[in-house]
Each structure stands twice: as structure tokens, then as C-alpha cells.
Design an enzyme around this catalytic site. Sequence first.
Site, short mmCIF file in Angstrom:
data_model
loop_
_atom_site.label_atom_id
_atom_site.label_comp_id
_atom_site.label_asym_id
_atom_site.label_seq_id
_atom_site.Cartn_x
_atom_site.Cartn_y
_atom_site.Cartn_z
N GLN A 134 -8.39 -31.05 -7.73
CA GLN A 134 -7.66 -32.16 -8.33
C GLN A 134 -7.83 -33.44 -7.54
O GLN A 134 -7.83 -34.54 -8.10
CB GLN A 134 -6.18 -31.79 -8.53
CG GLN A 134 -6.06 -30.56 -9.42
CD GLN A 134 -4.78 -30.46 -10.23
OE1 GLN A 134 -3.75 -30.93 -9.81
NE2 GLN A 134 -4.88 -29.81 -11.38
N ALA B 219 2.45 -29.49 -16.75
CA ALA B 219 3.41 -30.09 -17.67
C ALA B 219 4.01 -29.11 -18.68
O ALA B 219 5.02 -29.44 -19.31
CB ALA B 219 2.76 -31.26 -18.41
N ALA C 36 4.48 -29.42 -6.24
CA ALA C 36 4.21 -27.98 -6.19
C ALA C 36 4.14 -27.50 -4.74
O ALA C 36 3.51 -28.13 -3.89
CB ALA C 36 2.90 -27.68 -6.90
N ASP D 232 15.68 -32.41 -1.53
CA ASP D 232 16.48 -31.98 -0.38
C ASP D 232 17.42 -33.10 0.05
O ASP D 232 18.58 -32.87 0.39
CB ASP D 232 15.55 -31.59 0.77
CG ASP D 232 14.42 -30.70 0.27
OD1 ASP D 232 13.28 -31.21 0.09
OD2 ASP D 232 14.67 -29.51 0.02
N ASN E 227 -3.63 -22.34 -3.79
CA ASN E 227 -3.25 -23.75 -3.96
C ASN E 227 -4.23 -24.71 -3.32
O ASN E 227 -4.45 -25.80 -3.84
CB ASN E 227 -1.83 -23.97 -3.44
CG ASN E 227 -0.80 -23.54 -4.46
OD1 ASN E 227 -0.69 -24.14 -5.52
ND2 ASN E 227 -0.10 -22.46 -4.19
N ARG F 283 20.18 -33.24 -2.37
CA ARG F 283 21.06 -32.08 -2.15
C ARG F 283 21.98 -32.34 -0.95
O ARG F 283 23.16 -31.99 -0.98
CB ARG F 283 20.22 -30.82 -1.88
CG ARG F 283 19.58 -30.24 -3.13
CD ARG F 283 18.55 -29.18 -2.76
NE ARG F 283 18.06 -28.47 -3.94
CZ ARG F 283 16.99 -27.68 -3.93
NH1 ARG F 283 16.30 -27.50 -2.81
NH2 ARG F 283 16.62 -27.07 -5.04
N HIS G 16 8.96 -29.47 3.39
CA HIS G 16 9.83 -29.08 2.27
C HIS G 16 9.84 -27.55 2.24
O HIS G 16 9.23 -26.91 1.40
CB HIS G 16 9.31 -29.64 0.96
CG HIS G 16 10.10 -29.18 -0.23
ND1 HIS G 16 11.42 -29.49 -0.43
CD2 HIS G 16 9.76 -28.40 -1.29
CE1 HIS G 16 11.85 -28.92 -1.54
NE2 HIS G 16 10.86 -28.25 -2.08
#
Lengths: 332, 359
Positions: free
Chosen positions: A113, A13, A131, A160, A106, A163, A188
Site C-alpha cells: 500500500q 471499508a 489497523a 486511547d 501486515n 478514552r 498503541h
Amino acid sequence: MAKDPMRVLVTGAAGQIGYALVPMIARGVMLGADQPVILHMLDIPPAAEALNGVKMELVDAAFPLLKGVVATTDVVEACTGVNVAVMVGGFPRKEGMERKDVMSKNVSIYKAQASALEAHAAPNCKVLVVANPANTNALILKEFAPSIPEKNVTCLTRLDHNRALGQISERLGVQVSDVKNVIIWGNHSSTQYPDVNHATVKTSTGEKPVRELVADDEWLNGEFITTVQQRGAAIIKARKLSSALSAASSACDHIRDWVLGTPEGTFVSMGVYSDGSYGVPSGLIYSFPVTCSGGEWKIVQGLPIDEFSRKKLDATAQELSEEKSLAYSCLE
Amino acid sequence: MLPNSLLQRLASWCPWLLRLTDEPKQPVKVLVTGAAGQIGYAIVAMIARGLMLGPDQPVVLHMLGIPKSAETLNGVRMELIDAALPLLRGVVATSDEAEAFRGVNFAVLIGGWPRKEGMQRKDLIAKNVPIYQSQASALQQHAAPNCKVLVVANPANTNALVLKEFAPAVPAKNITCLTRLDHNRALGQISEKLGVHVGDVRNAIVWGNHSSTQFPDASHATARTQHGEMPVVELIADEKWLKEEFVSVVQQRGEAVIKARKQSSSLSAASADCDHMRDWILGTPKGTWVSMGVYSDGSYGVPEGIFYSFPVTCDKGEWSIVQGLEVDDFARSKMELSANELDEERSMAYEFVSSEIDQ
């Protein structure tokens, strides 16, 4: 009778996307102008002071809908009681880093998490992973939070999708709100497939297929696709920073449509746990066309897929399978 | 009731009139200057989502930045397109003032010369006067009739004054400056002190200059409690806190945010800009006033001819100063301090007026 507040978590954040996203949430853009919210903001200890600065600004903005702010570096406190979780935090790719290194960092984050969310979030918490690598981070989260229903873990391809709508509206010189039903298939990443075969435009004589109105298959099968695929890089080139405004806005769209429902006749793109629809391997988080109603998403079935599209769908599925293997190898 | 066609035409002067029609609204043009900066980035997203003018008001955004920022500005334009926002009917990204101001109904002037380390107030004024002189020209020549202007860039009050002086065809009442951020900060501090929700606190006032001499005044503020609406001074019952800590915290909040974030307030500034414009155009709720920097008419013994923050209510697109509020000696001295500072700023500004700017 005023609604009970919903708790919305934003991880990462203190970063750019977070800074753009939290005022949108606090103003009702994500959940509706009548839905009070309590914001939970999580970031890493080095960002604690910056995060507190964001909290101060949220207080300074005197938002009527914002019923509380929790700013913390403690993942348990952050996840406690949350109804919506937008996972923007992750390890960014730095210069010189190999794909495996980014993946490894990651995977650890999303595994940790996952545990916290599973243990502390409210039942039926809806999760949106932003992310990158978004699809694979979402998959890891899903795998390591087995008590979170798989349908509740999604990743963002709405950016996307938006877009793609934007490119078509510019090409045709129409309002973007008159264009609908593009599809983003797959990952993505640069293998995403922006598909206009079912997209339409509202005209004075009714809904018309985009392909007919654009009347330029070479563009639709070529430049249009690469422009959408590479738009993120184009933004970085212009701004010297990655997309924050449009990413935050699309995250709001994703959650809003999921929670409040898609309009009649409209579908949107979401990265969701594949059930094998359209010959996409199950067990991946893959972007599909979906409609939403009653707080649930459903893949739009029965859309014809031509040969050109088939190849594209398969290529991005292939990349996701490879990412999944890579992610699992990092865990060993 | 006027016919729809007449209302549509009048609406180019007074957009609020369109609310009386039952047709979808025509787009209005909103200019943001300094749009390649941080506040600009935050505010354009809010404007395009209807947070400034309402969820049913389509907008065309005009974004002005200096030539050096053209690529960044174009990046912002690209992102606005990428967001596929239903209310956004067009985006103009330019470094040309005439193009930027052409036909605009609302202007939020965030662009200005920023304060750099070591700069004195006089230096800041010197740099900003020519900018606001030039923009005054563009405003007068190119904007739509009845364009409403909010000046945000510091020194906000004095930039607004320069703008007003060099755009004599623009009604003075259509030019304002931002103290809503300070006002919102004051509400926030009161709500934190009382442990109530900020939406239950109202009618703080920020008097004077948007600077360290601003006077945040809680003496007429109220808070909604289980016993009904009560005066904040009674609920807090700590005159020292109200006259000292509260005042200094609000005055210095900008620095506190910079210290924490290492950057100045953008989110809260952009949000306050939206609040200021929204309340001005759509009206303040009944019984509620807000703070706006407006052209002083001498109310409350404040000198005329400066832009000074007053408590105002808004209705039908117009603001009016709340009259008859009691001002004690403490408040009076604070208000005079700020007025004196604004007088000094005005004198300084006149030293730097360029005679070379075309009118």
C-alpha cells in the site's frame, strides 16, 4: 464560494470501523461541515459485494456533502488523487496466530500500500494508520513510501487519548469537554502510557490540574492506566466485537485537528515519526503530545517528565524497537 | 422578544425556542430504543455528534434494550464515553422502560420484534402490538411534555398507530414514522439517473406505507441544472422508467442492500432518522418538502385514522402536509393500494391488542 471536494480514502471499508467511519466523513465530521468530500473505499476481493452494499447505502443516504463514491478492490484506483488516507484495513489476529504471523501478514500489506500511495495519492496526502499493529504498520508504510514526507504518516492513539479523557471525566463527574491535555505516550498497545501529569479540568475557579482534583495518585498511577490500556479488551468482552464507533470517531478527531488545527491551549496525542524528542529513539512511530496548526503537527516540547513516567516512556519505546526488528525480519 | 428566563422554561416544551436566546443550549434528552442493534449503534454516534439536532445542541442519550442485550448495550455506553464527545452530556443504558422514557424530549423507536424467515405480516404485527402498547404507556407517563416521536421499527406505520392509540394524552401530531429512508433513496435514484448531485434534487414524495406498497413519486420532483430548477419528469423524459423501474427499485432497495451486505441497511436508516428529526425540529429549507409518515387528516383522499406518508414542510417544530399537489390516476391507484394495506394492518393490529397492559 463552495470548496473543492477533498478525496478521502478508507481502506478496509467493508468492515465495522469503515461502516461507522464513512457516514461520519460524509456528514462533515472529519473535515468540517462545509468541506465536500469524495470517498474512496478499498477492500479485498472477497468483500467486494459487501463493499458495494456500503456504496449503495451511501447513495441512499443522499448526503449533501458527498460528491462521489469510488468502491474498489484495486489499490491503484483507490489511492488515485487522495488527499487523506485512513488505513483501517489489515490482517486481523486470529486465534492461534503468533505475533510474528500477524506482523508478517501486515508488513506485506503495508509495503504494497505504501507503493500505491506514493505513486498515486495527491501531493501532501495525510495518512492515518489505524489497523494494528498501528505504529509498526505506519513505520513500514513510511519506509516504503520514501517520497511521502515522513511528517505525513501518522498512527492512531487518539482513541486511547479520548478514552483517558473519558475515564477522568467519569471519575470527577465533569463534562468530558472540560478535561484536556492528557497524553498517550508510545505504542498503541498494552504498553501505552496514559499520562495525566499535564492534564487539566475547567472548573468554576479556572483550570485545575487533574492530579490535584482526583487526589488519588494510587488510582492515577494504577487502575486508571490499566483501564485505558485494556479498554479495547473490555469493549470486546461487552460487545463481542471490537470498538468501531469510538475508533471511527477518534479517527475523525485525529484528522480534523490535524487539518483544521487544535484549539488554543489544547494538545492531543498522535503517533508520529519520532525526532528524538523526550529521549525517545528516532526512527519509530511513537505517540507524543502535539499541537496542530496550518495543517502541520508539532510535538509539544519542554514538558517535565518524572521518574515514574520516564520508565513508562522507555518501556513502550523498547517494545516499538522490538516490533521494528520483528517487522524487518519478516521482510527478509 | 421574550426574556431569556421565560424562553428557557418554554424550551422544555419547544426546544427550538432556545435558538432565540444567546446562551449555550440546555441539554435535551433523546431516547433510542433497540439501541443494542445495528441501527442503534450507527445512530447514537450520529446523535452524539450533533447530526440530528445541530452542532450546538448538547444531548443526554437514553438507550433502551431488552434485558438479554444489557451487556452489549453497556458496551455501546462504554464506547460513547470513550469517544469523548463534547455534545454528549450523559448516557443512560437501561432495559427499564420507565427509566428510558423519563424526561425525554425526542424518541426514536427502533426496537421491535424483527421479521424472521417464514413470518407473515400478520405474525409481525401480532408480535409488535404488545410492545408498542407498553411503550405507549411509558411515553405518556414518563416522557417530557411535547416529546416528538419517530417510529422506525417495522411495521412502522402500524406500530406508530398503536403507539398513538394507547397514548391518548400525547398529541397525534407528535408521533410519526419513518419514510425518509425511502425518500432519500428516491432522491438518490433520480440523481444517478440524471448524473447530477443528489443535493441538487428535491421534492420527491413517498406516499403511504413503509412497505412494498409505498409509492415513490417523482412527478413533482425538481433538479437544479445549469438552466435553473427543472421538473425531473421533463429531464428524465421516460414515463415508463418513472412509473416502473424507479418505483420498484426504490420499493425493493432494502432487499438489494441485504443481498449485497448480508445485513439490512443501518447506516442509511440511521442517517434518514437524523434527517427526519432534524428537519422536523429545525425546519425544512425554503421550497423543499420531505416525506414523513404522519397521522392522516384525510388530505388527498387518504382515509383518516392511519399513519400515512405524505409530503410535508416543517417550521417551528411542526410539520404540515403540502396541499394542492396534482395527483393523476396512476398515482391515485398507487396511493389507494397503500391506504388499503394500512387499513388491513389496522384491523389486524386490533385483533392483537392486549387487555392486560396497564394504562
